[in-house]
Write a protein that holds these residues in place. Structure first.
Motif, PDB file in Angstrom:
ATOM      1  N   ILE A 235      16.697 -34.491 -10.655  1.00  0.00           N
ATOM      2  CA  ILE A 235      16.358 -33.644 -11.805  1.00  0.00           C
ATOM      3  C   ILE A 235      16.723 -34.339 -13.110  1.00  0.00           C
ATOM      4  CG2 ILE A 235      16.947 -31.501 -12.999  1.00  0.00           C
ATOM      5  CD1 ILE A 235      17.319 -30.222 -10.225  1.00  0.00           C
ATOM      6  N   MET A 236      17.925 -34.920 -13.156  1.00  0.00           N
ATOM      7  CA  MET A 236      18.392 -35.561 -14.377  1.00  0.00           C
ATOM      8  C   MET A 236      17.528 -36.756 -14.762  1.00  0.00           C
ATOM      9  SD  MET A 236      20.751 -33.704 -15.539  1.00  0.00           S
ATOM     10  CE  MET A 236      21.338 -34.791 -16.852  1.00  0.00           C
ATOM     11  N   ALA A 237      16.940 -37.421 -13.780  1.00  0.00           N
ATOM     12  CA  ALA A 237      16.091 -38.585 -14.059  1.00  0.00           C
ATOM     13  C   ALA A 237      14.852 -38.202 -14.855  1.00  0.00           C
ATOM     14  CB  ALA A 237      15.699 -39.264 -12.757  1.00  0.00           C
ATOM     15  N   THR A 238      14.469 -36.925 -14.794  1.00  0.00           N
ATOM     16  CA  THR A 238      13.288 -36.476 -15.536  1.00  0.00           C
ATOM     17  C   THR A 238      13.633 -36.036 -16.953  1.00  0.00           C
ATOM     18  OG1 THR A 238      13.477 -34.150 -14.846  1.00  0.00           O
ATOM     19  CG2 THR A 238      12.326 -35.654 -13.353  1.00  0.00           C
TER      20      THR A 238
END
Length: 216
Positions: free
Chosen positions: A36-39
């Protein structure tokens, strides 16, 4: 288990299969979180509202101001209502962090204390002019408009003007925090982050007055 049981034979809490299951569960949660954080790659200045009947709206906002100070980021505060009242935050900032945070006390006290609508409207208008000046200055990473929701609630300011300004003139990377109960729906609609403080219990109802270090 008797008192004579050797320590080496006493099973440790959370050992064995429980620890393995916990580690597996946390690994899956971390993988999902990392995905999620990568987006989330974009950054922008946020419009943040702290509202509701519960205590902690200004306290939380000042926590953000102190975070900015800790990071060496310039910020500013405009107080719309609490002008006649000494506060620990104002004293601390003016004494020790005035190089990083401008502090402008523009109000003249709570509305039931002034009892003069014309004065309150004039004070709110002056505070809003100062707020716009500080927000337009891109050197300020965050501007706190403390208790502006009260001024808007009593129509001391035009909500449409405030919304239009924040939508069209707030610099892209500037955070603006607006506090006070009864936030207008027009503000909530354009905000990026809205937190409503819920009142469960308050010492005032038990006859305990506001105290330094807690309320101010």
């Amino acid at each position: 288990m008797s008192d004579e049981t050797p320590d080496s034979e006493i099973p440790e809490a959370g050992s064995g299969k429980d620890d393995a299951r916990h580690a597996e569960k946390m690994a899956k949660k971390k993988a999902a979180r990392d995905k999620i954080m990568a987006t989330k790659t974009d950054g922008k200045g946020l419009i943040i509202i702290h509202t509701g009947k519960g205590k902690g709206k200004s306290s939380s906002a000042f926590g953000m101001i102190f975070r900015h100070i800790a990071h060496g980021k310039p910020s500013a505060v405009v107080q719309f209502i609490k002008g006649a009242m000494w506060t620990g935050e104002r004293d601390l900032i003016e004494k020790h962090f005035s190089d990083l945070c401008q502090f402008h006390t523009m109000g003249e006290g709570f509305t039931w204390e002034t009892q003069d609508r014309a004065r309150d409207v004039a004070a709110a208008a002056a505070a809003w002019e100062k707020a716009k000046e500080l927000i337009r200055d891109e050197r300020n990473s965050m501007v706190l408009l403390d208790e502006i929701n009260i001024a808007l609630r009593y129509d001391y300011l035009d909500i449409n003007e405030v919304v239009a300004f924040l939508k069209s003139e707030k610099p892209h990377m500037t955070h603006v925090v607006l506090t006070g109960r009864n936030a207008k729906e027009e503000l909530i609609e354009i905000a990026d982050l809205v937190t409503e403080m819920e009142l469960v219990k308050h010492p005032f109802r038990s006859g305990i007055k506001g105290q330094p270090g807690v309320e101010f």
